[in-house]
Enzyme design. Structure first.
Site, PDB file in Angstrom:
ATOM      1  N   ASP A   1      32.574  52.581  43.256  1.00  0.00           N
ATOM      2  CA  ASP A   1      33.789  52.137  43.933  1.00  0.00           C
ATOM      3  C   ASP A   1      33.566  52.201  45.442  1.00  0.00           C
ATOM      4  O   ASP A   1      33.011  53.173  45.959  1.00  0.00           O
ATOM      5  CB  ASP A   1      34.977  53.018  43.524  1.00  0.00           C
ATOM      6  CG  ASP A   1      36.312  52.403  43.885  1.00  0.00           C
ATOM      7  OD1 ASP A   1      37.063  52.022  42.970  1.00  0.00           O
ATOM      8  OD2 ASP A   1      36.603  52.294  45.102  1.00  0.00           O
TER       9      ASP A   1
ATOM     10  N   ASN B   1      44.077  50.998  35.295  1.00  0.00           N
ATOM     11  CA  ASN B   1      45.378  50.730  35.908  1.00  0.00           C
ATOM     12  C   ASN B   1      45.844  49.341  35.497  1.00  0.00           C
ATOM     13  O   ASN B   1      45.103  48.363  35.619  1.00  0.00           O
ATOM     14  CB  ASN B   1      45.271  50.819  37.433  1.00  0.00           C
ATOM     15  CG  ASN B   1      45.005  52.238  37.904  1.00  0.00           C
ATOM     16  OD1 ASN B   1      45.563  53.196  37.377  1.00  0.00           O
ATOM     17  ND2 ASN B   1      44.139  52.387  38.901  1.00  0.00           N
TER      18      ASN B   1
ATOM     19  N   SER C   1      44.973  46.556  41.456  1.00  0.00           N
ATOM     20  CA  SER C   1      44.804  45.747  42.669  1.00  0.00           C
ATOM     21  C   SER C   1      43.770  44.643  42.538  1.00  0.00           C
ATOM     22  O   SER C   1      43.696  43.768  43.408  1.00  0.00           O
ATOM     23  CB  SER C   1      44.436  46.656  43.852  1.00  0.00           C
ATOM     24  OG  SER C   1      43.200  47.295  43.632  1.00  0.00           O
ATOM     25  N   VAL C   2      42.960  44.666  41.499  1.00  0.00           N
ATOM     26  CA  VAL C   2      41.965  43.590  41.291  1.00  0.00           C
ATOM     27  C   VAL C   2      42.191  43.028  39.887  1.00  0.00           C
ATOM     28  O   VAL C   2      42.129  43.781  38.902  1.00  0.00           O
ATOM     29  CB  VAL C   2      40.520  44.115  41.437  1.00  0.00           C
ATOM     30  CG1 VAL C   2      39.520  42.978  41.202  1.00  0.00           C
ATOM     31  CG2 VAL C   2      40.294  44.735  42.818  1.00  0.00           C
TER      32      VAL C   2
ATOM     33  N   HIS D   1      38.920  46.641  34.636  1.00  0.00           N
ATOM     34  CA  HIS D   1      37.928  47.626  35.081  1.00  0.00           C
ATOM     35  C   HIS D   1      38.401  49.020  34.705  1.00  0.00           C
ATOM     36  O   HIS D   1      39.587  49.327  34.767  1.00  0.00           O
ATOM     37  CB  HIS D   1      37.678  47.541  36.590  1.00  0.00           C
ATOM     38  CG  HIS D   1      38.921  47.542  37.420  1.00  0.00           C
ATOM     39  ND1 HIS D   1      39.726  46.432  37.551  1.00  0.00           N
ATOM     40  CD2 HIS D   1      39.511  48.513  38.159  1.00  0.00           C
ATOM     41  CE1 HIS D   1      40.744  46.721  38.332  1.00  0.00           C
ATOM     42  NE2 HIS D   1      40.643  47.981  38.719  1.00  0.00           N
TER      43      HIS D   1
ATOM     44  N   HIS E   1      37.952  53.006  35.635  1.00  0.00           N
ATOM     45  CA  HIS E   1      37.461  53.948  36.639  1.00  0.00           C
ATOM     46  C   HIS E   1      36.855  55.162  35.922  1.00  0.00           C
ATOM     47  O   HIS E   1      37.498  55.743  35.035  1.00  0.00           O
ATOM     48  CB  HIS E   1      38.607  54.473  37.507  1.00  0.00           C
ATOM     49  CG  HIS E   1      39.313  53.435  38.320  1.00  0.00           C
ATOM     50  ND1 HIS E   1      39.125  53.307  39.686  1.00  0.00           N
ATOM     51  CD2 HIS E   1      40.213  52.477  37.983  1.00  0.00           C
ATOM     52  CE1 HIS E   1      39.902  52.327  40.149  1.00  0.00           C
ATOM     53  NE2 HIS E   1      40.572  51.808  39.130  1.00  0.00           N
TER      54      HIS E   1
HETATM   55  P1  AMP Z   1      42.607  49.216  40.778  1.00  0.00           P
HETATM   56  O1  AMP Z   1      43.493  49.717  41.866  1.00  0.00           O
HETATM   57  O2  AMP Z   1      42.683  49.992  39.513  1.00  0.00           O
HETATM   58  O3  AMP Z   1      42.784  47.727  40.557  1.00  0.00           O
HETATM   59  O4  AMP Z   1      41.133  49.476  41.282  1.00  0.00           O
HETATM   60  C1  AMP Z   1      40.448  48.610  42.127  1.00  0.00           C
HETATM   61  C2  AMP Z   1      39.334  49.416  42.745  1.00  0.00           C
HETATM   62  O5  AMP Z   1      38.374  48.502  43.233  1.00  0.00           O
HETATM   63  C3  AMP Z   1      39.756  50.292  43.923  1.00  0.00           C
HETATM   64  O6  AMP Z   1      39.460  51.651  43.615  1.00  0.00           O
HETATM   65  C4  AMP Z   1      38.910  49.768  45.084  1.00  0.00           C
HETATM   66  O7  AMP Z   1      38.446  50.795  45.942  1.00  0.00           O
HETATM   67  C5  AMP Z   1      37.771  49.085  44.366  1.00  0.00           C
HETATM   68  N1  AMP Z   1      37.107  47.998  45.084  1.00  0.00           N
HETATM   69  C6  AMP Z   1      37.688  46.981  45.748  1.00  0.00           C
HETATM   70  N2  AMP Z   1      36.749  46.162  46.269  1.00  0.00           N
HETATM   71  C7  AMP Z   1      35.548  46.681  45.897  1.00  0.00           C
HETATM   72  C8  AMP Z   1      34.188  46.308  46.131  1.00  0.00           C
HETATM   73  N3  AMP Z   1      33.872  45.207  46.839  1.00  0.00           N
HETATM   74  N4  AMP Z   1      33.202  47.074  45.620  1.00  0.00           N
HETATM   75  C9  AMP Z   1      33.506  48.176  44.907  1.00  0.00           C
HETATM   76  N5  AMP Z   1      34.759  48.596  44.643  1.00  0.00           N
HETATM   77  C10 AMP Z   1      35.772  47.858  45.151  1.00  0.00           C
END
Ligand code: AMP
Length: 114
Positions: A30, A87, A95-96, A100, A102
């Site tokens: 991350d 999440n 947020s993505v 995924h 964690h």
């Molecule tokens: P979520 O909030 O569960 O959607 O987790 C998204 C995660 O992606 C967050 O912990 C971010 O820090 C991580 N993240 C976002 N962009 C990148 C990236 N380019 N490389 C690695 N992790 C990322």
């Protein structure tokens, strides 16, 4: 492939610190680690979030868990323990829009989560 950051990491358009890869899954560090070990385990298949997975994805979802356990062993946190988190949606802080998991470890963690 969808136009999001993890889709671009999977296709290697954007670099990431990859710690595990096979034909179905990619795991990378991350970018904003919340624990000494913070790895994201991602299916290469385009699934936006867990609620959009189907029965046809059950083997892949199980594979995410066994890969997470293997990465945890490699990262040296199997004995001390770790947390696996997915999440989904705004209350959880998704947020993505690419599924995924964690893997968080390397320090004690509170329960319940904030
Ligand atoms: P979520 O909030 O569960 O959607 O987790 C998204 C995660 O992606 C967050 O912990 C971010 O820090 C991580 N993240 C976002 N962009 C990148 C990236 N380019 N490389 C690695 N992790 C990322």
């Amino acid at each position: 492939m969808a136009d999001n950051i993890f889709a671009k990491i999977i296709t290697k358009e954007i670099p990431a610190k990859i710690v595990y890869e096979d034909e179905r899954v990619l795991a990378f560090r991350d970018i904003g680690p919340k624990a000494p070990v913070h790895v994201l385990i991602v299916p290469k298949k385009e699934i936006a979030r867990v609620s959009e997975a189907t029965a046809a994805d059950e083997a892949l979802l199980g594979h995410l868990l066994t890969v997470a356990a293997e990465v945890a062993r490699r990262e040296g946190v199997d004995d001390t323990g770790y947390r696996l988190v997915i999440n989904k949606g705004p209350h959880a802080g998704e947020s993505v829009p690419h599924l995924h998991m964690h893997l968080l470890g390397g320090r004690p963690m509170a329960w319940p989560p904030g």
